[in-house]
Design a protein around this motif. Structure first.
Motif, mmCIF file in Angstrom:
data_model
loop_
_atom_site.group_PDB
_atom_site.id
_atom_site.type_symbol
_atom_site.label_atom_id
_atom_site.label_comp_id
_atom_site.label_asym_id
_atom_site.label_seq_id
_atom_site.Cartn_x
_atom_site.Cartn_y
_atom_site.Cartn_z
ATOM 1 N N GLY A 42 4.642 2.480 -4.208
ATOM 2 C CA GLY A 42 4.063 1.908 -3.003
ATOM 3 C C GLY A 42 5.044 0.990 -2.304
ATOM 4 N N MET A 43 4.554 0.288 -1.305
ATOM 5 C CA MET A 43 5.365 -0.699 -0.608
ATOM 6 C C MET A 43 5.447 -1.978 -1.455
ATOM 7 S SD MET A 43 6.459 0.681 2.079
ATOM 8 C CE MET A 43 6.193 2.422 2.453
ATOM 9 N N PRO A 44 6.572 -2.700 -1.397
ATOM 10 C CA PRO A 44 6.740 -3.869 -2.268
ATOM 11 C C PRO A 44 5.599 -4.870 -2.193
ATOM 12 C CG PRO A 44 8.834 -3.297 -1.256
ATOM 13 C CD PRO A 44 7.803 -2.395 -0.636
ATOM 14 N N ALA A 45 5.120 -5.197 -0.988
ATOM 15 C CA ALA A 45 4.024 -6.167 -0.874
ATOM 16 C C ALA A 45 2.756 -5.643 -1.533
ATOM 17 C CB ALA A 45 3.758 -6.503 0.596
ATOM 18 N N ASP A 46 2.501 -4.346 -1.404
ATOM 19 C CA ASP A 46 1.316 -3.754 -2.032
ATOM 20 C C ASP A 46 1.452 -3.746 -3.555
ATOM 21 O OD1 ASP A 46 0.255 -3.278 0.489
ATOM 22 O OD2 ASP A 46 1.174 -1.288 0.617
ATOM 23 N N LEU A 47 2.643 -3.498 -4.051
ATOM 24 C CA LEU A 47 2.864 -3.533 -5.501
ATOM 25 C C LEU A 47 2.659 -4.942 -6.046
ATOM 26 C CD1 LEU A 47 6.016 -1.233 -5.706
ATOM 27 C CD2 LEU A 47 3.709 -0.660 -6.444
ATOM 28 N N ASP A 48 3.110 -5.948 -5.296
ATOM 29 C CA ASP A 48 2.863 -7.337 -5.705
ATOM 30 C C ASP A 48 1.362 -7.592 -5.826
ATOM 31 O OD1 ASP A 48 5.569 -7.885 -5.693
ATOM 32 O OD2 ASP A 48 5.562 -8.767 -3.683
ATOM 33 N N ALA A 49 0.608 -7.113 -4.832
ATOM 34 C CA ALA A 49 -0.845 -7.315 -4.845
ATOM 35 C C ALA A 49 -1.484 -6.675 -6.067
ATOM 36 C CB ALA A 49 -1.460 -6.736 -3.564
ATOM 37 N N VAL A 50 -1.076 -5.452 -6.373
ATOM 38 C CA VAL A 50 -1.663 -4.746 -7.514
ATOM 39 C C VAL A 50 -1.368 -5.476 -8.816
ATOM 40 C CG1 VAL A 50 -1.584 -2.610 -8.873
ATOM 41 C CG2 VAL A 50 -1.648 -2.509 -6.367
ATOM 42 N N GLU A 51 -0.116 -5.912 -9.002
ATOM 43 C CA GLU A 51 0.232 -6.620 -10.238
ATOM 44 C C GLU A 51 -0.572 -7.904 -10.392
ATOM 45 O OE1 GLU A 51 4.523 -5.654 -11.993
ATOM 46 O OE2 GLU A 51 4.600 -6.958 -10.236
ATOM 47 N N GLU B 265 2.149 5.162 4.753
ATOM 48 C CA GLU B 265 1.274 5.920 3.850
ATOM 49 C C GLU B 265 1.878 7.286 3.536
ATOM 50 O OE1 GLU B 265 -3.358 7.571 3.686
ATOM 51 O OE2 GLU B 265 -2.677 6.323 5.355
ATOM 52 N N ALA B 266 2.432 7.931 4.553
ATOM 53 C CA ALA B 266 3.048 9.242 4.345
ATOM 54 C C ALA B 266 4.284 9.133 3.463
ATOM 55 C CB ALA B 266 3.416 9.861 5.692
ATOM 56 N N ALA B 267 5.060 8.062 3.636
ATOM 57 C CA ALA B 267 6.267 7.876 2.822
ATOM 58 C C ALA B 267 5.912 7.671 1.358
ATOM 59 C CB ALA B 267 7.067 6.688 3.346
ATOM 60 N N VAL B 268 4.860 6.894 1.098
ATOM 61 C CA VAL B 268 4.426 6.684 -0.281
ATOM 62 C C VAL B 268 3.980 8.007 -0.906
ATOM 63 C CG1 VAL B 268 2.646 5.606 -1.731
ATOM 64 C CG2 VAL B 268 3.797 4.268 0.033
ATOM 65 N N ALA B 269 3.166 8.772 -0.172
ATOM 66 C CA ALA B 269 2.669 10.055 -0.691
ATOM 67 C C ALA B 269 3.825 11.016 -0.948
ATOM 68 C CB ALA B 269 1.675 10.665 0.294
ATOM 69 N N ARG B 270 4.792 11.052 -0.039
ATOM 70 C CA ARG B 270 5.926 11.961 -0.192
ATOM 71 C C ARG B 270 6.776 11.588 -1.407
ATOM 72 N NH1 ARG B 270 7.087 11.710 4.683
ATOM 73 N NH2 ARG B 270 8.579 9.984 4.599
ATOM 74 N N THR B 271 7.043 10.298 -1.559
ATOM 75 C CA THR B 271 7.845 9.846 -2.712
ATOM 76 C C THR B 271 7.121 10.129 -4.017
ATOM 77 O OG1 THR B 271 8.814 8.085 -1.362
ATOM 78 C CG2 THR B 271 8.989 7.857 -3.747
ATOM 79 N N PHE B 272 5.834 9.859 -4.039
ATOM 80 C CA PHE B 272 5.054 10.094 -5.258
ATOM 81 C C PHE B 272 5.071 11.576 -5.630
ATOM 82 C CE2 PHE B 272 1.157 10.877 -7.632
ATOM 83 C CZ PHE B 272 1.160 9.828 -8.549
ATOM 84 N N ASP B 273 4.853 12.438 -4.654
ATOM 85 C CA ASP B 273 4.841 13.881 -4.936
ATOM 86 C C ASP B 273 6.207 14.376 -5.387
ATOM 87 O OD1 ASP B 273 2.174 13.973 -4.268
ATOM 88 O OD2 ASP B 273 2.522 14.659 -2.204
ATOM 89 N N ASP B 274 7.275 13.789 -4.855
ATOM 90 C CA ASP B 274 8.619 14.176 -5.283
ATOM 91 C C ASP B 274 8.873 13.775 -6.736
ATOM 92 O OD1 ASP B 274 9.160 15.248 -2.821
ATOM 93 O OD2 ASP B 274 10.305 13.523 -2.084
#
Length: 378
Positions: A246-255, A331-340
């Motif tokens: 995900g995006m760095p700020a979103d990853l911080d939130a999840v942690e 959102e598209a960049a996260v999905a694309r990276t995850f699928d890769d």
């Protein structure tokens, strides 16, 4: 001779570091492993070897640091695992067993470069000055995270479930606004004269480690929090490791949220055991309780995230900034990276659960009215 090399020789005399062990660990780094991952995985399967694994991981990274620029994340992990290395001993059988453990570790997908691709230590010694907008953004982010941590600390310490959930919901709203602020800072940097122009969103990777018991329920909690914050998750269930994209700020939130919610969920399931009968203290009840808690908390966090995002987006729009295209691109960049990274990911279905525990866990997660009847910290 450098300090890391002297350390290696001393430990070799104590039979700490067999060359084969160092080679195996170096190979694990190249297959996507990092120090904290290695110690966690070894500790799960062979707790008696965790100290030795930590010692070898520290020595390996110190040796790398003599020639290459070690990333900050690796430095931080070495600092953490170094404490586990203190007092570790290395009988011959332990060295052989650890070597086998490390050699059998599966590869882990990763975004960051492996050590063999780190730049030489002499390169990039002088750091570029950060742009003023970046410095201001970093200061605002630090202030936001301090405020969020304070809310979550209060949520963990209160004995009132309604207050805990209201505080957690407020923290989620602030996290959503913090993520939008990060988007605005990035947009301002790319539009500034002499700036880099429209750049692809910077998708990042983070890993979380979970321990038994009720590992599948804890995994569901991480996944629920991640989904509510626009983060994708892949599980290595046998290792107790989640890879978050995900995006760095979103990853911080999840942690931050997961760490707090694990504490809150533990308190809630213990309270249910105290107030219920013998059945409420069974493994089946507790597992179902935690699974239901994860599902319902995810629903409530998603609602709070939508509120925070809508408020921040409306404020940006009032200032003449349309964030909708930027958010879609991210959102598209996260999905694309995850699928890769995970082209052959399989979904796991949860097995049947204790009905009473499920209903109790959902009720515990749903106890609060998130209308925030009492004042919250500003």
């Amino acid at each position: 001779m450098s300090a890391p090399c002297r350390s290696l020789l001393v430990m070799s005399r104590e039979q700490f570091l067999d060359p084969r062990l160092l080679d195996a660990v170096a190979d694990a780094w190249e297959r996507g492993w990092r120090p904290a991952d290695l110690v966690h995985a070894v500790g799960r399967s062979a707790p008696s070897l965790a100290g030795l694994a930590a010692a070898v991981a520290v020595a390996s990274v110190e040796l790398l640091g003599a020639e290459r620029a070690v990333p900050a994340e690796w430095d931080a992990q070495v600092h953490e695992v170094r404490r586990q290395a203190r007092g570790a001993t290395a009988p011959g059988d332990d060295v052989h067993q650890l070597w086998l453990q490390v050699r059998l570790l599966p590869p882990l997908p990763r975004l960051a470069e492996v050590p063999s691709r780190w730049p030489p230590r002499s390169v990039g010694g002088a750091r570029e000055a950060a742009a003023p907008g970046h410095v201001a953004g970093a200061g605002a982010a630090a202030r936001a995270l301090r405020r969020i941590r304070a809310l979550l600390a209060k949520a963990e310490s209160t004995d009132f479930p309604e207050e805990a959930e209201a505080l957690t919901a407020k923290a989620q709203e602030l996290m959503a606004q913090h993520a939008i602020d990060a988007v605005l800072v990035a947009a301002a940097a790319t539009s500034r004269p002499g700036g880099p122009g429209a750049a692809a969103p910077e998708v990042a990777e983070r890993r979380m480690h979970l321990e038994a018991p009720y590992l599948d329920a804890k995994m569901h909690l991480v996944s629920a929090v991640a989904e509510a914050n626009g983060v994708r998750t892949a599980w290595f269930a046998s290792l107790g490791i989640a890879v978050l994209i995900g995006m760095p700020a979103d990853l911080d939130a999840v942690e931050l949220l997961v760490t707090s919610l694990l504490v809150q969920a533990g308190r809630a399931v213990q309270a249910a055991g105290r107030h219920g009968g013998a059945h409420s203290r069974s493994r089946g009840f507790r597992r179902a309780f935690l699974l239901a808690y994860a599902v319902r908390v995810g629903e409530r966090l998603e609602a709070a995230h939508r509120t925070g995002t809508a408020d921040a987006t409306a404020a940006a729009s009032a200032r003449g900034t349309d964030l909708a295209p930027v958010l879609r691109d991210r959102e598209a960049a996260v999905a694309r990276t995850f699928d890769d990274l995970f082209p052959r990911l399989r979904r796991r279905r949860t097995t049947s659960v204790d009905r009473t525990g499920w209903l109790s866990g959902r009720a515990a997660a749903d106890a609060a009215d998130l209308a925030r009847r009492r004042p919250l910290p500003s």
